[in-house]
Motif scaffolding. Structure first.
Motif, PDB file in Angstrom:
ATOM      1  N   SER A  20      -8.456  82.553   3.604  1.00 21.08           N
ATOM      2  CA  SER A  20      -9.742  82.008   3.191  1.00 21.08           C
ATOM      3  C   SER A  20     -10.788  82.187   4.300  1.00 21.08           C
ATOM      4  O   SER A  20     -11.930  82.586   4.040  1.00 21.08           O
ATOM      5  CB  SER A  20      -9.536  80.531   2.828  1.00 21.08           C
ATOM      6  N   VAL A  21     -10.396  81.939   5.541  1.00 22.60           N
ATOM      7  CA  VAL A  21     -11.335  82.101   6.659  1.00 22.60           C
ATOM      8  C   VAL A  21     -11.759  83.571   6.774  1.00 22.60           C
ATOM      9  O   VAL A  21     -12.947  83.887   6.895  1.00 22.60           O
ATOM     10  CB  VAL A  21     -10.704  81.611   7.993  1.00 22.60           C
ATOM     11  N   GLU A 114     -19.086  84.982  21.746  1.00 19.37           N
ATOM     12  CA  GLU A 114     -19.434  83.762  21.006  1.00 19.37           C
ATOM     13  C   GLU A 114     -18.272  83.443  20.084  1.00 19.37           C
ATOM     14  O   GLU A 114     -17.814  84.327  19.345  1.00 19.37           O
ATOM     15  CB  GLU A 114     -20.697  83.955  20.149  1.00 19.37           C
ATOM     16  N   THR A 115     -17.814  82.194  20.111  1.00 19.23           N
ATOM     17  CA  THR A 115     -16.774  81.797  19.164  1.00 19.23           C
ATOM     18  C   THR A 115     -17.452  81.259  17.914  1.00 19.23           C
ATOM     19  O   THR A 115     -18.321  80.387  17.999  1.00 19.23           O
ATOM     20  CB  THR A 115     -15.845  80.725  19.765  1.00 19.23           C
ATOM     21  N   VAL A 116     -17.098  81.813  16.792  1.00 23.99           N
ATOM     22  CA  VAL A 116     -17.696  81.416  15.513  1.00 23.99           C
ATOM     23  C   VAL A 116     -16.649  80.624  14.736  1.00 23.99           C
ATOM     24  O   VAL A 116     -15.558  81.118  14.466  1.00 23.99           O
ATOM     25  CB  VAL A 116     -18.123  82.676  14.708  1.00 23.99           C
ATOM     26  N   PHE A 117     -16.997  79.370  14.435  1.00 26.51           N
ATOM     27  CA  PHE A 117     -16.050  78.486  13.741  1.00 26.51           C
ATOM     28  C   PHE A 117     -16.443  78.354  12.268  1.00 26.51           C
ATOM     29  O   PHE A 117     -17.597  78.052  11.961  1.00 26.51           O
ATOM     30  CB  PHE A 117     -16.069  77.086  14.357  1.00 26.51           C
ATOM     31  N   LEU A 118     -15.488  78.535  11.401  1.00 29.02           N
ATOM     32  CA  LEU A 118     -15.719  78.233   9.988  1.00 29.02           C
ATOM     33  C   LEU A 118     -14.915  76.995   9.642  1.00 29.02           C
ATOM     34  O   LEU A 118     -13.724  76.901   9.982  1.00 29.02           O
ATOM     35  CB  LEU A 118     -15.269  79.384   9.091  1.00 29.02           C
ATOM     36  N   LEU A 119     -15.576  76.036   8.982  1.00 27.66           N
ATOM     37  CA  LEU A 119     -14.833  74.867   8.506  1.00 27.66           C
ATOM     38  C   LEU A 119     -13.866  75.326   7.429  1.00 27.66           C
ATOM     39  O   LEU A 119     -14.219  76.129   6.562  1.00 27.66           O
ATOM     40  CB  LEU A 119     -15.789  73.837   7.918  1.00 27.66           C
ATOM     41  N   CYS A 120     -12.683  74.791   7.513  1.00 26.17           N
ATOM     42  CA  CYS A 120     -11.645  75.160   6.567  1.00 26.17           C
ATOM     43  C   CYS A 120     -11.985  74.654   5.168  1.00 26.17           C
ATOM     44  O   CYS A 120     -12.630  73.611   5.010  1.00 26.17           O
ATOM     45  CB  CYS A 120     -10.378  74.551   7.128  1.00 26.17           C
ATOM     46  N   ASP A 121     -11.574  75.402   4.169  1.00 26.63           N
ATOM     47  CA  ASP A 121     -11.661  74.935   2.784  1.00 26.63           C
ATOM     48  C   ASP A 121     -10.794  73.672   2.685  1.00 26.63           C
ATOM     49  O   ASP A 121      -9.628  73.695   3.102  1.00 26.63           O
ATOM     50  CB  ASP A 121     -11.112  76.057   1.892  1.00 26.63           C
ATOM     51  N   PRO A 122     -11.343  72.565   2.144  1.00 19.20           N
ATOM     52  CA  PRO A 122     -10.566  71.312   2.104  1.00 19.20           C
ATOM     53  C   PRO A 122      -9.192  71.482   1.456  1.00 19.20           C
ATOM     54  O   PRO A 122      -8.240  70.777   1.808  1.00 19.20           O
ATOM     55  CB  PRO A 122     -11.432  70.357   1.283  1.00 19.20           C
ATOM     56  N   ALA A 123      -9.077  72.444   0.546  1.00 18.25           N
ATOM     57  CA  ALA A 123      -7.790  72.656  -0.135  1.00 18.25           C
ATOM     58  C   ALA A 123      -6.697  73.060   0.855  1.00 18.25           C
ATOM     59  O   ALA A 123      -5.510  72.885   0.574  1.00 18.25           O
ATOM     60  CB  ALA A 123      -7.942  73.730  -1.208  1.00 18.25           C
ATOM     61  N   TYR A 124      -7.117  73.595   2.014  1.00 12.95           N
ATOM     62  CA  TYR A 124      -6.126  74.108   2.969  1.00 12.95           C
ATOM     63  C   TYR A 124      -6.080  73.302   4.268  1.00 12.95           C
ATOM     64  O   TYR A 124      -5.502  73.744   5.257  1.00 12.95           O
ATOM     65  CB  TYR A 124      -6.418  75.586   3.289  1.00 12.95           C
ATOM     66  N   ALA A 125      -6.691  72.117   4.251  1.00 11.72           N
ATOM     67  CA  ALA A 125      -6.826  71.347   5.492  1.00 11.72           C
ATOM     68  C   ALA A 125      -5.478  70.921   6.074  1.00 11.72           C
ATOM     69  O   ALA A 125      -5.353  70.689   7.271  1.00 11.72           O
ATOM     70  CB  ALA A 125      -7.715  70.133   5.254  1.00 11.72           C
ATOM     71  N   ALA A 126      -4.470  70.808   5.216  1.00 12.11           N
ATOM     72  CA  ALA A 126      -3.159  70.352   5.711  1.00 12.11           C
ATOM     73  C   ALA A 126      -2.185  71.519   5.892  1.00 12.11           C
ATOM     74  O   ALA A 126      -1.013  71.304   6.191  1.00 12.11           O
ATOM     75  CB  ALA A 126      -2.573  69.329   4.741  1.00 12.11           C
ATOM     76  N   LEU A 127      -2.706  72.721   5.722  1.00 16.27           N
ATOM     77  CA  LEU A 127      -1.816  73.897   5.712  1.00 16.27           C
ATOM     78  C   LEU A 127      -1.775  74.574   7.070  1.00 16.27           C
ATOM     79  O   LEU A 127      -2.805  74.797   7.697  1.00 16.27           O
ATOM     80  CB  LEU A 127      -2.340  74.869   4.638  1.00 16.27           C
ATOM     81  N   SER A 128      -0.576  74.879   7.516  1.00 16.86           N
ATOM     82  CA  SER A 128      -0.418  75.627   8.768  1.00 16.86           C
ATOM     83  C   SER A 128       0.798  76.537   8.642  1.00 16.86           C
ATOM     84  O   SER A 128       1.687  76.294   7.814  1.00 16.86           O
ATOM     85  CB  SER A 128      -0.214  74.672   9.954  1.00 16.86           C
ATOM     86  N   SER A 129       0.847  77.550   9.473  1.00 16.29           N
ATOM     87  CA  SER A 129       2.016  78.445   9.478  1.00 16.29           C
ATOM     88  C   SER A 129       3.265  77.659   9.827  1.00 16.29           C
ATOM     89  O   SER A 129       4.344  77.925   9.281  1.00 16.29           O
ATOM     90  CB  SER A 129       1.832  79.567  10.504  1.00 16.29           C
ATOM     91  N   SER A 130       3.141  76.692  10.729  1.00 14.81           N
ATOM     92  CA  SER A 130       4.344  75.961  11.156  1.00 14.81           C
ATOM     93  C   SER A 130       4.914  75.122  10.001  1.00 14.81           C
ATOM     94  O   SER A 130       6.130  75.025   9.848  1.00 14.81           O
ATOM     95  CB  SER A 130       4.082  75.116  12.405  1.00 14.81           C
TER      96      SER A 130
END
Ligand code: ADP
Length: 154
Positions: A20-21, A114-130
């Motif tokens: 998504s990012v 420059e580091t560009v940050f995108l806010l995560c889609d709320p649907a994926y806020a709890a999702l991580s590879s781990s």
């Protein structure tokens, strides 16, 4: 001058959150390098080849995206590849604190970055590879957390 962004990660495995990012960042840059970090401190769950093939296949129809690997400092990789933008996703305030430290240090090492940050889609806020790895290790089905076409069989 082309706007080239680097999106670094281990993609172990790539998740819908990463995807998504990347897709949301496409209109912002001329080229996005998905940089698979070869970090000796991290013992990957999926072999490098598999992680690389997933990314190459997933984005084969997207000419702006290229897949590379790197070791060493992320900013050195950016410099070598003429990238002045580091792309990161933010899920939580913990992500922000972590990314802030890294972002400031990267800027100290390579002032043009420059580091560009995108806010995560709320649907994926709890999702991580781990979390995806934990589900797999414990015999669960993690297919809905990774982009379509990713075969998680180990
Ligand atoms: P990896 O697990 O691939 O080593 P990270 O966890 O450091 O990589 O993630 C790489 C980037 O992707 C980071 O900027 C991270 O915030 C972002 N990211 C990871 N998971 C998600 C998600 N669910 N939603 C949005 N961004 C995410």
């Amino acid at each position: 001058m082309d706007k080239i962004a680097v999106f670094p990660g281990s993609f172990d495995p790539i998740t819908r959150g990463h995807d998504s990012v990347v897709r949301r960042a496409l209109p912002l840059f001329d080229k996005i390098i998905l940089a698979i970090g070869d970090n000796p401190d991290k013992n990957p769950f999926f072999p490098f080849e598999k992680r690389q093939n997933w990314l190459v296949e997933l984005y084969s129809g997207e000419p702006k995206i290229i897949v590379m690997s790197y070791s060493g400092l992320t900013v050195d990789f950016c410099r070598k590849n003429h990238s002045r933008y580091l792309l990161r996703g933010l899920r939580t305030s913990a992500d922000f604190e972590f990314e802030r430290t890294i972002g400031l240090m990267n800027k100290a090492l390579y002032p043009e970055i420059e580091t560009v940050f995108l806010l995560c889609d709320p649907a994926y806020a709890a999702l991580s590879s781990s979390i995806v790895r934990d589900i797999i290790k414990n015999g669960g089905n993690a297919i809905s957390f990774v982009p379509e076409g990713i075969n998680l069989e180990v």
